[in-house]
Design a protein around this motif. Structure first.
Motif, PDB file in Angstrom:
ATOM      1  N   UNK A 151      19.980 -15.773   1.651  1.00  0.00           N
ATOM      2  CA  UNK A 151      20.089 -16.743   0.565  1.00  0.00           C
ATOM      3  C   UNK A 151      21.193 -16.438  -0.446  1.00  0.00           C
ATOM      4  N   UNK A 152      22.063 -15.482  -0.156  1.00  0.00           N
ATOM      5  CA  UNK A 152      23.063 -15.032  -1.130  1.00  0.00           C
ATOM      6  C   UNK A 152      24.001 -16.158  -1.548  1.00  0.00           C
ATOM      7  N   UNK A 153      24.197 -16.276  -2.875  1.00  0.00           N
ATOM      8  CA  UNK A 153      25.141 -17.246  -3.426  1.00  0.00           C
ATOM      9  C   UNK A 153      26.026 -16.557  -4.456  1.00  0.00           C
ATOM     10  N   UNK A 154      27.219 -17.087  -4.650  1.00  0.00           N
ATOM     11  CA  UNK A 154      28.133 -16.627  -5.688  1.00  0.00           C
ATOM     12  C   UNK A 154      28.502 -17.858  -6.510  1.00  0.00           C
ATOM     13  N   UNK A 155      28.173 -17.829  -7.788  1.00  0.00           N
ATOM     14  CA  UNK A 155      28.421 -18.971  -8.681  1.00  0.00           C
ATOM     15  C   UNK A 155      27.861 -20.273  -8.112  1.00  0.00           C
ATOM     16  N   UNK A 156      26.679 -20.190  -7.512  1.00  0.00           N
ATOM     17  CA  UNK A 156      26.013 -21.364  -6.967  1.00  0.00           C
ATOM     18  C   UNK A 156      26.489 -21.808  -5.596  1.00  0.00           C
ATOM     19  N   UNK A 157      27.487 -21.113  -5.035  1.00  0.00           N
ATOM     20  CA  UNK A 157      28.022 -21.464  -3.712  1.00  0.00           C
ATOM     21  C   UNK A 157      27.455 -20.488  -2.679  1.00  0.00           C
ATOM     22  N   UNK A 158      26.868 -21.006  -1.587  1.00  0.00           N
ATOM     23  CA  UNK A 158      26.314 -20.107  -0.576  1.00  0.00           C
ATOM     24  C   UNK A 158      27.386 -19.207   0.052  1.00  0.00           C
ATOM     25  N   UNK A 159      27.085 -17.921   0.101  1.00  0.00           N
ATOM     26  CA  UNK A 159      27.922 -16.918   0.773  1.00  0.00           C
ATOM     27  C   UNK A 159      26.992 -15.985   1.542  1.00  0.00           C
ATOM     28  N   UNK A 160      26.303 -16.520   2.544  1.00  0.00           N
ATOM     29  CA  UNK A 160      25.300 -15.707   3.232  1.00  0.00           C
ATOM     30  C   UNK A 160      25.911 -14.602   4.092  1.00  0.00           C
ATOM     31  N   UNK A 161      25.145 -13.534   4.245  1.00  0.00           N
ATOM     32  CA  UNK A 161      25.505 -12.502   5.214  1.00  0.00           C
ATOM     33  C   UNK A 161      25.355 -13.118   6.603  1.00  0.00           C
ATOM     34  N   UNK A 162      26.269 -12.791   7.504  1.00  0.00           N
ATOM     35  CA  UNK A 162      26.205 -13.335   8.864  1.00  0.00           C
ATOM     36  C   UNK A 162      26.193 -12.249   9.934  1.00  0.00           C
ATOM     37  N   UNK A 163      26.562 -11.013   9.571  1.00  0.00           N
ATOM     38  CA  UNK A 163      26.601  -9.951  10.563  1.00  0.00           C
ATOM     39  C   UNK A 163      26.520  -8.577   9.925  1.00  0.00           C
ATOM     40  N   UNK A 164      26.298  -7.576  10.775  1.00  0.00           N
ATOM     41  CA  UNK A 164      26.214  -6.180  10.349  1.00  0.00           C
ATOM     42  C   UNK A 164      27.196  -5.373  11.174  1.00  0.00           C
ATOM     43  N   UNK A 165      27.961  -4.515  10.516  1.00  0.00           N
ATOM     44  CA  UNK A 165      28.884  -3.608  11.190  1.00  0.00           C
ATOM     45  C   UNK A 165      28.432  -2.175  10.896  1.00  0.00           C
ATOM     46  N   UNK A 166      28.261  -1.384  11.963  1.00  0.00           N
ATOM     47  CA  UNK A 166      27.784  -0.003  11.863  1.00  0.00           C
ATOM     48  C   UNK A 166      28.961   0.966  11.917  1.00  0.00           C
ATOM     49  N   UNK A 167      28.856   2.086  11.201  1.00  0.00           N
ATOM     50  CA  UNK A 167      29.905   3.104  11.167  1.00  0.00           C
ATOM     51  C   UNK A 167      29.295   4.484  11.407  1.00  0.00           C
ATOM     52  N   UNK A 168      28.940   4.774  12.665  1.00  0.00           N
ATOM     53  CA  UNK A 168      28.320   6.074  12.941  1.00  0.00           C
ATOM     54  C   UNK A 168      29.302   7.225  12.763  1.00  0.00           C
ATOM     55  N   UNK A 169      28.769   8.365  12.345  1.00  0.00           N
ATOM     56  CA  UNK A 169      29.581   9.567  12.215  1.00  0.00           C
ATOM     57  C   UNK A 169      29.860  10.131  13.600  1.00  0.00           C
ATOM     58  N   UNK A 170      31.004  10.786  13.778  1.00  0.00           N
ATOM     59  CA  UNK A 170      31.293  11.410  15.069  1.00  0.00           C
ATOM     60  C   UNK A 170      30.351  12.584  15.330  1.00  0.00           C
ATOM     61  N   UNK A 171      30.140  12.852  16.584  1.00  0.00           N
ATOM     62  CA  UNK A 171      29.356  14.022  16.974  1.00  0.00           C
ATOM     63  C   UNK A 171      27.872  13.803  17.106  1.00  0.00           C
ATOM     64  N   UNK A 172      27.401  12.583  16.995  1.00  0.00           N
ATOM     65  CA  UNK A 172      25.971  12.326  17.101  1.00  0.00           C
ATOM     66  C   UNK A 172      25.541  12.093  18.543  1.00  0.00           C
ATOM     67  N   UNK A 173      24.290  11.722  18.696  1.00  0.00           N
ATOM     68  CA  UNK A 173      23.726  11.419  20.007  1.00  0.00           C
ATOM     69  C   UNK A 173      24.375  10.157  20.542  1.00  0.00           C
ATOM     70  N   UNK A 174      24.661  10.153  21.848  1.00  0.00           N
ATOM     71  CA  UNK A 174      25.326   9.012  22.477  1.00  0.00           C
ATOM     72  C   UNK A 174      24.566   8.566  23.727  1.00  0.00           C
ATOM     73  N   UNK A 175      24.660   7.274  23.998  1.00  0.00           N
ATOM     74  CA  UNK A 175      24.152   6.689  25.242  1.00  0.00           C
ATOM     75  C   UNK A 175      25.340   6.060  25.943  1.00  0.00           C
ATOM     76  N   UNK A 176      25.632   6.509  27.145  1.00  0.00           N
ATOM     77  CA  UNK A 176      26.805   6.013  27.873  1.00  0.00           C
ATOM     78  C   UNK A 176      28.069   6.095  27.022  1.00  0.00           C
ATOM     79  N   UNK A 177      28.190   7.156  26.218  1.00  0.00           N
ATOM     80  CA  UNK A 177      29.372   7.382  25.404  1.00  0.00           C
ATOM     81  C   UNK A 177      29.415   6.639  24.082  1.00  0.00           C
ATOM     82  N   UNK A 178      28.379   5.853  23.776  1.00  0.00           N
ATOM     83  CA  UNK A 178      28.343   5.059  22.545  1.00  0.00           C
ATOM     84  C   UNK A 178      27.307   5.669  21.596  1.00  0.00           C
TER      85      UNK A 178
END
Length: 114
Positions: free
Chosen positions: A53-80
């Motif tokens: 429901x996010x709005x800026x000055x009454x104008x809708x600006x909804x979130x539409x996606x999520x971007x993840x930023x994992x740290x290097x060296x963690x657990x991986x599945x198939x290299x990801x």
């Protein structure tokens, strides 16, 4: 060397944008690895936000996606990197404007990484 710990984010997790919209994986999580019978998520999974429901000055600006930023060296599945409830992430609008981190309830069951 950096270390990360946290609960692995599986399909059991509940994710929301900071404004209350629901975030869900646009594709199936890593089906080959399951926690409590549910697939685990990796950094390659795309998450879509709906109902923000996010709005800026009454104008809708909804979130539409999520971007993840994992740290290097963690657990991986198939290299990801596996997503942990502590993995850095940012919600974005359709115009790719950062709108804050998602709220992750990782359903503290199954496996944890230390």
């Amino acid at each position: 060397m950096s270390t990360t710990s946290g609960t692995i984010v599986s399909a059991a997790a509940t994710l929301h944008c900071p404004h209350g919209g629901r975030a869900a994986s646009a594709a199936n999580a890593h089906a080959a690895v399951r926690l409590d019978g549910l697939p685990a998520h990796t950094a390659s999974d795309a998450f879509v936000v709906t109902g923000c429901p996010h709005t800026v000055d009454g104008v809708p600006h909804p979130c539409t996606g999520v971007r993840w930023s994992p740290q290097p060296g963690g657990v991986r599945l198939d290299g990801v990197p596996v997503l942990l409830h502590t993995t850095a992430a940012q919600c974005f609008s359709a115009a790719q404007v950062p709108q804050g981190p998602p709220v992750v309830d990782a359903a503290r069951r199954g496996a944890t990484c230390r």
